[in-house]
Write a protein that holds these residues in place. Structure first.
Motif, mmCIF file in Angstrom:
data_model
loop_
_atom_site.group_PDB
_atom_site.id
_atom_site.type_symbol
_atom_site.label_atom_id
_atom_site.label_comp_id
_atom_site.label_asym_id
_atom_site.label_seq_id
_atom_site.Cartn_x
_atom_site.Cartn_y
_atom_site.Cartn_z
ATOM 1 N N GLU A 144 -83.291 6.378 -38.341
ATOM 2 C CA GLU A 144 -84.229 7.395 -38.836
ATOM 3 C C GLU A 144 -85.358 7.623 -37.838
ATOM 4 O OE1 GLU A 144 -85.322 7.648 -43.153
ATOM 5 O OE2 GLU A 144 -84.597 5.574 -43.133
ATOM 6 N N ASP A 145 -85.859 8.850 -37.812
ATOM 7 C CA ASP A 145 -87.067 9.160 -37.054
ATOM 8 C C ASP A 145 -88.262 9.002 -37.979
ATOM 9 O OD1 ASP A 145 -85.708 9.807 -34.717
ATOM 10 O OD2 ASP A 145 -85.375 11.882 -35.374
ATOM 11 N N PHE A 146 -89.441 8.765 -37.377
ATOM 12 C CA PHE A 146 -90.652 8.733 -38.187
ATOM 13 C C PHE A 146 -90.819 10.092 -38.872
ATOM 14 C CE2 PHE A 146 -92.235 5.390 -35.103
ATOM 15 C CZ PHE A 146 -92.229 4.361 -36.035
ATOM 16 N N THR A 147 -91.265 10.052 -40.120
ATOM 17 C CA THR A 147 -91.518 11.312 -40.821
ATOM 18 C C THR A 147 -92.721 12.011 -40.184
ATOM 19 O OG1 THR A 147 -93.050 10.320 -42.420
ATOM 20 C CG2 THR A 147 -90.680 10.265 -42.961
ATOM 21 N N GLU A 148 -92.889 13.277 -40.529
ATOM 22 C CA GLU A 148 -94.016 14.043 -39.978
ATOM 23 C C GLU A 148 -95.345 13.397 -40.355
ATOM 24 O OE1 GLU A 148 -95.835 18.595 -40.181
ATOM 25 O OE2 GLU A 148 -93.787 18.191 -40.888
ATOM 26 N N LYS A 149 -95.425 12.915 -41.591
ATOM 27 C CA LYS A 149 -96.655 12.253 -42.048
ATOM 28 C C LYS A 149 -96.897 10.955 -41.273
ATOM 29 C CE LYS A 149 -98.518 10.053 -46.235
ATOM 30 N NZ LYS A 149 -98.228 9.721 -47.654
ATOM 31 N N GLN A 150 -95.847 10.157 -41.104
ATOM 32 C CA GLN A 150 -95.986 8.905 -40.339
ATOM 33 C C GLN A 150 -96.416 9.193 -38.912
ATOM 34 O OE1 GLN A 150 -92.002 7.325 -40.972
ATOM 35 N NE2 GLN A 150 -92.814 5.609 -42.151
ATOM 36 N N MET A 151 -95.784 10.188 -38.288
ATOM 37 C CA MET A 151 -96.101 10.505 -36.896
ATOM 38 C C MET A 151 -97.562 10.956 -36.761
ATOM 39 S SD MET A 151 -94.932 10.442 -33.857
ATOM 40 C CE MET A 151 -93.147 10.419 -33.963
ATOM 41 N N THR A 152 -98.032 11.757 -37.725
ATOM 42 C CA THR A 152 -99.430 12.198 -37.697
ATOM 43 C C THR A 152 -100.374 11.008 -37.808
ATOM 44 O OG1 THR A 152 -98.830 14.308 -38.726
ATOM 45 C CG2 THR A 152 -101.151 13.648 -38.859
ATOM 46 N N ASN A 153 -100.059 10.080 -38.715
ATOM 47 C CA ASN A 153 -100.908 8.895 -38.893
ATOM 48 C C ASN A 153 -100.895 8.001 -37.649
ATOM 49 O OD1 ASN A 153 -101.452 9.816 -41.450
ATOM 50 N ND2 ASN A 153 -100.076 8.389 -42.504
ATOM 51 N N ILE A 154 -99.719 7.848 -37.036
ATOM 52 C CA ILE A 154 -99.612 7.039 -35.817
ATOM 53 C C ILE A 154 -100.459 7.650 -34.702
ATOM 54 C CG2 ILE A 154 -98.019 6.482 -33.928
ATOM 55 C CD1 ILE A 154 -95.884 5.911 -36.061
ATOM 56 N N GLN A 155 -100.349 8.963 -34.527
ATOM 57 C CA GLN A 155 -101.118 9.651 -33.480
ATOM 58 C C GLN A 155 -102.616 9.523 -33.745
ATOM 59 O OE1 GLN A 155 -99.907 10.847 -30.767
ATOM 60 N NE2 GLN A 155 -97.995 11.982 -31.044
ATOM 61 N N THR A 156 -103.012 9.665 -35.014
ATOM 62 C CA THR A 156 -104.433 9.557 -35.368
ATOM 63 C C THR A 156 -104.956 8.154 -35.087
ATOM 64 O OG1 THR A 156 -104.117 11.203 -37.129
ATOM 65 C CG2 THR A 156 -106.109 9.855 -37.237
ATOM 66 N N MET A 157 -104.178 7.160 -35.507
ATOM 67 C CA MET A 157 -104.582 5.763 -35.309
ATOM 68 C C MET A 157 -104.672 5.430 -33.825
ATOM 69 S SD MET A 157 -105.146 3.297 -37.592
ATOM 70 C CE MET A 157 -105.375 1.527 -37.735
ATOM 71 N N LEU A 158 -103.690 5.897 -33.047
ATOM 72 C CA LEU A 158 -103.676 5.602 -31.614
ATOM 73 C C LEU A 158 -104.840 6.293 -30.910
ATOM 74 C CD1 LEU A 158 -101.891 4.020 -29.575
ATOM 75 C CD2 LEU A 158 -100.828 6.200 -28.999
ATOM 76 N N ALA A 159 -105.155 7.531 -31.323
ATOM 77 C CA ALA A 159 -106.266 8.269 -30.709
ATOM 78 C C ALA A 159 -107.591 7.561 -30.979
ATOM 79 C CB ALA A 159 -106.311 9.697 -31.253
ATOM 80 N N LEU A 160 -107.772 7.048 -32.203
ATOM 81 C CA LEU A 160 -109.001 6.334 -32.530
ATOM 82 C C LEU A 160 -109.086 5.002 -31.769
ATOM 83 C CD1 LEU A 160 -111.540 6.534 -34.263
ATOM 84 C CD2 LEU A 160 -110.313 5.358 -36.100
ATOM 85 N N THR A 161 -107.944 4.334 -31.614
ATOM 86 C CA THR A 161 -107.897 3.087 -30.830
ATOM 87 C C THR A 161 -108.259 3.361 -29.383
ATOM 88 O OG1 THR A 161 -106.123 2.278 -32.282
ATOM 89 C CG2 THR A 161 -106.463 1.102 -30.217
ATOM 90 N N ARG A 162 -107.735 4.462 -28.852
ATOM 91 C CA ARG A 162 -108.052 4.837 -27.473
ATOM 92 C C ARG A 162 -109.540 5.120 -27.316
ATOM 93 N NH1 ARG A 162 -108.808 8.487 -23.619
ATOM 94 N NH2 ARG A 162 -107.522 8.354 -21.729
ATOM 95 N N LYS A 163 -110.126 5.765 -28.314
ATOM 96 C CA LYS A 163 -111.556 6.069 -28.267
ATOM 97 C C LYS A 163 -112.371 4.769 -28.241
ATOM 98 C CE LYS A 163 -112.897 9.617 -30.635
ATOM 99 N NZ LYS A 163 -113.316 10.520 -31.761
ATOM 100 N N ALA A 164 -111.939 3.784 -29.040
ATOM 101 C CA ALA A 164 -112.626 2.493 -29.054
ATOM 102 C C ALA A 164 -112.510 1.789 -27.702
ATOM 103 C CB ALA A 164 -112.047 1.618 -30.166
#
Length: 566
Positions: free
Chosen positions: A459-479
Motif C-alpha cells: 500500500e501507498d501512504f494515504t493522502e491524509k498520511q502523506m500530508t501529515n508526514i510532510q507537515t511533521m517533517l517540515a516542522l522538524t526541519r524548521k526546528a
C-alpha cells in the motif's frame, strides 16, 4: 562423464578454499575488528607506520582485499586521509604474501586434512556458543579447516583431471620463455584474480601448478602469474570505491597505480630479478630444495621491492591521483572534519573555537540529511530512492566518526590548563555532540522506516498520511534550522528560546494527535495495521528529533538567562 565429475570437483574444491578464506578472514575481523580499526586510525601518522600497519593487519586477517576495502571506507568517511591510505595499501601488498608462505610450508607436503577434521571438532562448540568472541574464534577455526581441505581436494581433483597434460598442451601453443610470454601470463593472472576476487586463491593455484613440474610451466611463468595477481586484486578496492566519494576513488586508484607501476618496473628487469631471488633462496635461506619457497620468496621480494621503491614518492602519487580525479565540490563539503586537522592549537581557547566550528559543520550535515529524507518521500523511482537512502547511510557513518573525532579532540584539550569556564564549555560541547549524533541516528531511522515500508507494504501512504508526514517533517526541519542558527550565534542571549520551546511543543502535540487519528483510521479499515505502523514510526521519530534539538538548545542557555523573546 568421469571428466565432468572431476571438473566439478575441481571447481567445488576452489569454492571450498574461497569459502574457508572468507569465513576465516571474517572471523578474525569480527574478533579483533574494533582493535584493528583503532590500529588503522591511530598508527598511520607517517608513511612508514602506515606501511607497517598495513603489513600487520593483512597478515592477521589474511586478506589484502579486506584491508584495502576497510581503508577505502575509512577514506570515504574522513577517518583517514589519502596519504595514510596509500601507506597502508602498500603494506597490505606485503602482508598478503604470508598466505603463500603458509601454503608453501605445509599445503602440499603435509597431509593437513588429517589435522583439519579434528580441528572442526574443536571449533564446533565454539561456533554455537552464545559468546560472540568464542563464536568468532570458532568461525576462524572452521575457515582455516575449510581452506586447507579445499587446498587438498584441489590438488587431488587436479591430479584426477590430469591437469598436467592439459596445461602442458596449452603451453605448447605459447612460444618459449620470452618477455611476450611473460606478458601473457601476467594478463592471465590479472583476469583470473579479477574473476575470483581473491589473490590468495590464484596464488594457491599457481603454487599447485608449479609443484606439479609441468613442462613449459617453470619459475618464470609462475612468477609472471603472481605479478598479474597483484594487478587483479585491485578490482576489489575499485568496486568498493564506486559508491564512495572522490577521496575513496583516489585511494582505489592509488592502489591500482602502485601495483601496475610495480609490475612494469620489475618486468623491465624480470630475468635478473628472478635470478637474484633464486640466488637468495639457495644461498641465504638455504631452501633450494623446496621449489615452492622459491615462488613465495619471489612474491614477497616483488612486493617489498615495490614498497621500498615507491614509499618515498607518496606525495607525488597523491598529486597524480588528485590530478586524474579532481574533487567535486559536493565531496569537499562531505568529507570528515573540516577544521580539526590533528594537533591542538597554541591555546585551549583557540582549540575550543575550532571544535565549535566543527559542531557547526555537524549541524549543516544534519540539515542535508533531513532534505535527503524529504527526497525519499517524494521520489517514486526505485533506483533514485536507493541512491538517496545509500547517501543517508553514508552521512550517518560520517557523523558517527565526527562524534568520536570531536570528542577525542576535546578530551585532549581538557588535559591542558583550563579555566573553570573553559572546562564547563567543553562539558557542554561534549553533550551537544552526543545529541547531534542522536539526531543523525534518527535521520537514518526515518530513511530505514521508508525503506522497510517500500519493501514490506504493497500500500501507498494515504493522502491524509502523506500530508501529515510532510507537515511533521517540515516542522522538524524548521526546528533543526533554528538549532543550527542558535549554534552559530556568538552571544547566547540573542537566542529566542521561547520560539524553540514552541516548536517542540507543536511537535509533541502533532505526534499525539496523529497517533490518536491513526488508531481510529485502522479501526475504520482505512488502511491496514502494517502501513499504520510505518506511518506512526515516522511521526514518532520526527518528534524524537525535536526532543534532541531542544536538548541542544537548552545547553546553549546561559545560567539565569530569561526565556523571554529578545
Amino acid at each position: 562423464m568421469e571428466t565432468l565429475l572431476h571438473l566439478l570437483s575441481l571447481v567445488g574444491s576452489l569454492g571450498l578454499f574461497l569459502y574457508g578464506m572468507k569465513i576465516m578472514s571474517e572471523g578474525l575481523e569480527k574478533f579483533a575488528g574494533s582493535r584493528m580499526r583503532s590500529i588503522l586510525a591511530m598508527m598511520t601518522g607517517n608513511r612508514l607506520m602506515g606501511v607497517l600497519t598495513g603489513v600487520l593487519i593483512t597478515a592477521l586477517i589474511q586478506s589484502s582485499s579486506a584491508t584495502t576495502v576497510m581503508v577505502v571506507s575509512f577514506v570515504d568517511s574522513g577517518l583517514m586521509n589519502l596519504t595514510q591510505a596509500i601507506g597502508v595499501i602498500m603494506g597490505a601488498n606485503v602482508g598478503t604474501t604470508v598466505t603463500a608462505w603458509i601454503i608453501s610450508a605445509i599445503g602440499f607436503k603435509v597431509n593437513i586434512v588429517a589435522f583439519t577434521i579434528p580441528l572442526l571438532a574443536v571449533g564446533l562448540p565454539l561456533i554455537f556458543s552464545a559468546d560472540n568472541h568464542k563464536k568468532n574464534i570458532g568461525e576462524f577455526v572452521f575457515g582455516f579447516s575449510f581452506l586447507f581441505m579445499g587446498l587438498n581436494f584441489l590438488q587431488s581433483s587436479a591430479e584426477a583431471l590430469d591437469i598436467n597434460s592439459i596445461v602442458a598442451n596449452i603451453l605448447t601453443h605459447v612460444s618459449g620463455d620470452n618477455i611476450f610470454t611473460m606478458l601473457l601470463f601476467i594478463l592471465v593472472g590479472a583476469v583470473v584474480t579479477m574473476l575470483v576476487q581473491a589473490s590468495a586463491a590464484t596464488m594457491a593455484i599457481t603454487l599447485m601448478l608449479f609443484s606439479m613440474h609441468i613442462e613449459g610451466f617453470g619459475f618464470h611463468q609462475a612468477a609472471a602469474l603472481a605479478m598479474g595477481q597483484n594487478i587483479g586484486t585491485t578490482i576489489t578496492a575499485f568496486l568498493a570505491s564506486l559508491t564512495g566519494n572522490t577521496q575513496a576513488r583516489r585511494a582505489a586508484l592509488a592502489h591500482m597505480f602502485f601495483n601496475v607501476f610495480g609490475v612494469v618496473v620489475v618486468l623491465i628487469i624480470f630475468y635478473p630479478f628472478c635470478n637474484g631471488v633464486a640466488w637468495a633462496v639457495r644461498y641465504i635461506l638455504h631452501a633450494g630444495g623446496n621449489e615452492l619457497f622459491l615462488l613465495s620468496a619471489f612474491h614477497t621480494t616483488f612486493n617489498v621491492f615495490n614498497t621500498l621503491l615507491l614509499i618515498w614518492f607518496v606525495p607525488q602519487i597523491e598529486r597524480f591521483v588528485c590530478a586524474v580525479l579532481p574533487e567535486r565540490e559536493s565531496d569537499s563539503q562531505d568529507r570528515g572534519l573540516r577544521f580539526i586537522s590533528g594537533g591542538l592549537l597554541s591555546t585551549a581557547e583557540l582549540s575550543i573555537l575550532e571544535a565549535k566550528k566543527e559542531i557547526g559543520v555537524f549541524a549543516e550535515r544534519l540539515m542535508k540529511m533531513i532534505d535527503m529524507v524529504g527526497g525519499l518521500i517524494t521520489t517514486e523511482k526505485g533506483r533514485e530512492f536507493h541512491e538517496i537512502y545509500a547517501k543517508i547511510d553514508k552521512y550517518e557513518r560520517i557523523t558517527d566518526n565526527m562524534e568520536v573525532e570531536i570528542a577525542n579532540y576535546l578530551a585532549k584539550v581538557s588535559e591542558g590548563r583550563l579555566s573553570s569556564e573553559s572546562k564547563a564549555e567543553i562539558t557542554r560541547m561534549l553533550r551537544i555532540v552526543s545529541e547531534l549524533e542522536s539526531i543523525s541516528d534518527s535521520m537514518f531511522h526515518l530513511g530505514r522506516t521508508l525503506d522497510r515500508k517500500r519493501e514490506l507494504s504493497d500500500e501507498d501512504f494515504t493522502e491524509k498520511q502523506m500530508t501529515n508526514i510532510q507537515t511533521m517533517l517540515a516542522l522538524t526541519r524548521k526546528a533543526l534550522k533554528s538549532m543550527k542558527e542558535a549554534l552559530a550565534k556568538t552571544d547566547p542571549r540573542t537566542i529566542d528560546f521561547l520560539y524553540h520551546y514552541s516548536l517542540e511543543t507543536r511537535l509533541n502535540r502533532m505526534r499525539d494527535e496523529y497517533k490518536a487519528e491513526n488508531g481510529a483510521d485502522i479501526n475504520n479499515h482505512e488502511y491496514d495495521y502494517q502501513l499504520g505502523s510505518f506511518y506512526i514510526d515516522f511521526i514518532c521519530e520526527c518528534e524524537k528529533i525535536g526532543d534532541y534539538v531542544i536538548n541542544v538548545v537548552q545547553m546553549l542557555k546561559p545560567k539565569g538567562a530569561s526565556t523571554k523573546k529578545n
